[in-house]
Enzyme design. Sequence first.
Site, PDB file in Angstrom:
ATOM      1  N   SER A 131       0.772  -1.233  -0.069  1.00 30.62           N
ATOM      2  CA  SER A 131       0.163  -0.078   0.067  1.00 30.62           C
ATOM      3  C   SER A 131       0.893   1.024   0.089  1.00 30.62           C
ATOM      4  CB  SER A 131      -1.011  -0.223   1.356  1.00 30.62           C
ATOM      5  OG  SER A 131      -1.447   1.151   1.299  1.00 30.62           O
ATOM      6  N   TYR A 144      -2.082  -1.297  10.308  1.00 29.08           N
ATOM      7  CA  TYR A 144      -1.959  -1.450   8.874  1.00 29.08           C
ATOM      8  C   TYR A 144      -0.771  -1.081   8.097  1.00 29.08           C
ATOM      9  CZ  TYR A 144      -3.877  -1.279   3.791  1.00 29.08           C
ATOM     10  OH  TYR A 144      -4.067  -1.461   2.609  1.00 29.08           O
TER      11      TYR A 144
END
Length: 250
Positions: A131, A144
Amino acid sequence: MKRVLITAGATGIGLVMAQAFAGAGYRVWVTDVDAGMVSALPAGIRGSVCDASQEPAMQALFADVARDWGGLDVLCANAGIKGPTAGIEDMPLDGWHQCLAVNLDGAMLAAKHAARLMKPAKSGVMIFISSTSGLYGTPFRAPYVAAKWGVIGLMKTVAMELGPHGIRANAICPGSVNGPRIDRVIEAEAQAKGMTPDAVRQGYAAGTALKRLSDPEDVAAMALYLASDGARMVSGQALAVDGMTYNVDP
């Protein structure tokens, strides 16, 4: 016919990647924890119910791949969850552990067992879905972010270890991708920041050079390129698909 395995491939970005690979002539096998979505996969895409964070399940999956396919050409380690959204002072440890288990342990287990199939063939491609949060961080998303930074470090190490065996490894770093998952992230972030969801979404788009969010098809197109012979000298890279994000705090 080349063979691709995609973890968490029955919904979202994973399913769009699966359809793109199938359209390009690959044999496609996807896993997912959602049995209902696995049973509803489009014709021509094989599915298995599997929790990517659990090694016994992954061992059994790759044993099936070895038995039925005799090897593997491409791995897309895509399994991931958004994890809790909270300030670090309020971060629940169980949510932290669960997020790292799915996003980082799942990637490691996929690479571990794929390597055992690819090394004897002296060829293969591993694609990790990280990401842009793994490139520079995101407020209120510590688990995350930590997991996605870890995925990039894992990918680079795998690329170094397996390169001499003819295996390439890269990571795709999507930014905000249109779909139900980003809708849930935006809702949670809006609540944490005391903002409206529309304001958060507009901030995400405004923070990119192209002033828009990505679509799952953009990520799938990058995966197809990385799996292709056209990318034969591309390895160890973390490639953003995000419209050039330059403001990460909408």
